[in-house]
Design an enzyme around this catalytic site. Structure first.
Site: not given
Ligand code: PAF
Length: 288
Positions: A32, A34-35, A39, A63, A153, A190-191
């Site tokens: 999605m 924001n690598l 990733h 999602q 993860k 990313s979070r």
């Protein structure tokens, strides 16, 4: 070869058709965006195992069960393209929502993977894994890759996708890749970008708590009280534990005394960020 970016299924198919015509194997890394290094580890594995690497970036509205989470999800296309190029990715597929769901999201046929989607993140985020399974199956049909690479993860997501592929006889190999962590043990996500400096310093306590819980259980401590104490300790530190669960690894059902291959999984809020992590481990096999 430099990175090519396409946004239509037709252009993607054309690229894949040419690669397959040359007899090249295709590896696929769905994301999605924001690598980060997590990733890139997937891209590296894809590069080692396949001739051509395709990544996708699509922030999938199906999602997200929270509109503001979807709106605020970081979108960093130029930075992502540079990272993919540096790591030898050949093609980026970055479709619009209309390209992905041309008949509208409401009338999209859905893929639902029972049982394994239900608890854990599926329990806290109703419909989340239907959205994941639907978009991933569409992407698999669009890309027609030989192998697809997913991070461990997202342990439950990986299990859902493996089950979907088996149940629907999709001709693709699913490769799980070990979680990338920072030096303090925090799983890359990313979070993590939502965390303040103080929260970032505190966040590695999640993984330490999983390690402590796994070793307490390996030493013979009771499952329920170990989980209870671990959760209490994290909540006292400032986390808000959403769930902490001990499951058997192969189907994510609650672990019983007979199970040997286990995984402890967690989702916890720290400030506004919902972080997830897990730790698979085994109990000593006793010979009868
Ligand atoms: O893990 C993710 O980034 C997403 O859930 C995925 C697999 C790309 C589907 O949107």
């Amino acid at each position: 070869m430099s990175l090519l970016t396409v946004s239509t299924v037709a252009a993607l198919r054309d690229f894949v058709h040419q690669a397959k015509f040359k007899g090249l194997s295709v590896g696929f890394v769905p994301t999605m965006g924001n690598l980060h290094a997590g990733h890139m580890s997937l891209v590296k594995h894809a590069n080692k195992q396949c001739d051509v690497v395709i990544a996708s970036i699509f922030v999938n509205p199906l999602q997200f069960n929270n509109q503001s989470d979807l709106t605020n999800y970081p979108r960093t296309l130029a930075q992502d393209q540079a990272l993919l190029e540096d790591h030898g990715c050949n093609l980026l597929f970055a479709p619009t929502v209309d390209e992905m769901y041309p008949n509208g999201q409401e009338s999209q046929s859905m893929v639902s993977v029972p049982d394994i989607s239900m608890g854990l993140c599926g329990g806290s985020r109703p419909g989340h894994f239907d959205g994941v399974a639907t978009v991933v199956s569409k992407l698999f049909n669009m890309v027609q890759a030989d192998k697809a690479f997913f991070g461990e993860k997202d342990f439950q997501q990986l299990a859902v996708i493996r089950k979907m592929v088996a149940d629907l006889c999709i001709a693709i190999d699913i490769v799980g890749v070990t979680t990338e962590r920072n030096d303090q043990g925090l799983a890359l996500s990313s979070r993590n970008g939502y965390l303040s400096a103080n929260e970032l310093a505190l966040a590695p306590a999640i993984y330490s708590a999983l390690q402590d819980a796994a070793s307490a259980i390996q030493q013979g401590n009771d499952f329920a009280s170990t989980l209870e104490q671990t959760q209490q300790r994290l909540n006292q530190k400032g986390f808000k534990v959403d769930y902490l669960a001990l499951c058997r690894e192969y189907d994510l059902k609650p672990a019983t005394a007979d199970d040997k291959q286990l995984v402890v999984l967690i989702a916890a809020f720290l400030g506004s960020a919902r972080l997830i992590d897990n730790l698979p481990f085994s109990l000593n096999q006793t010979s009868d």
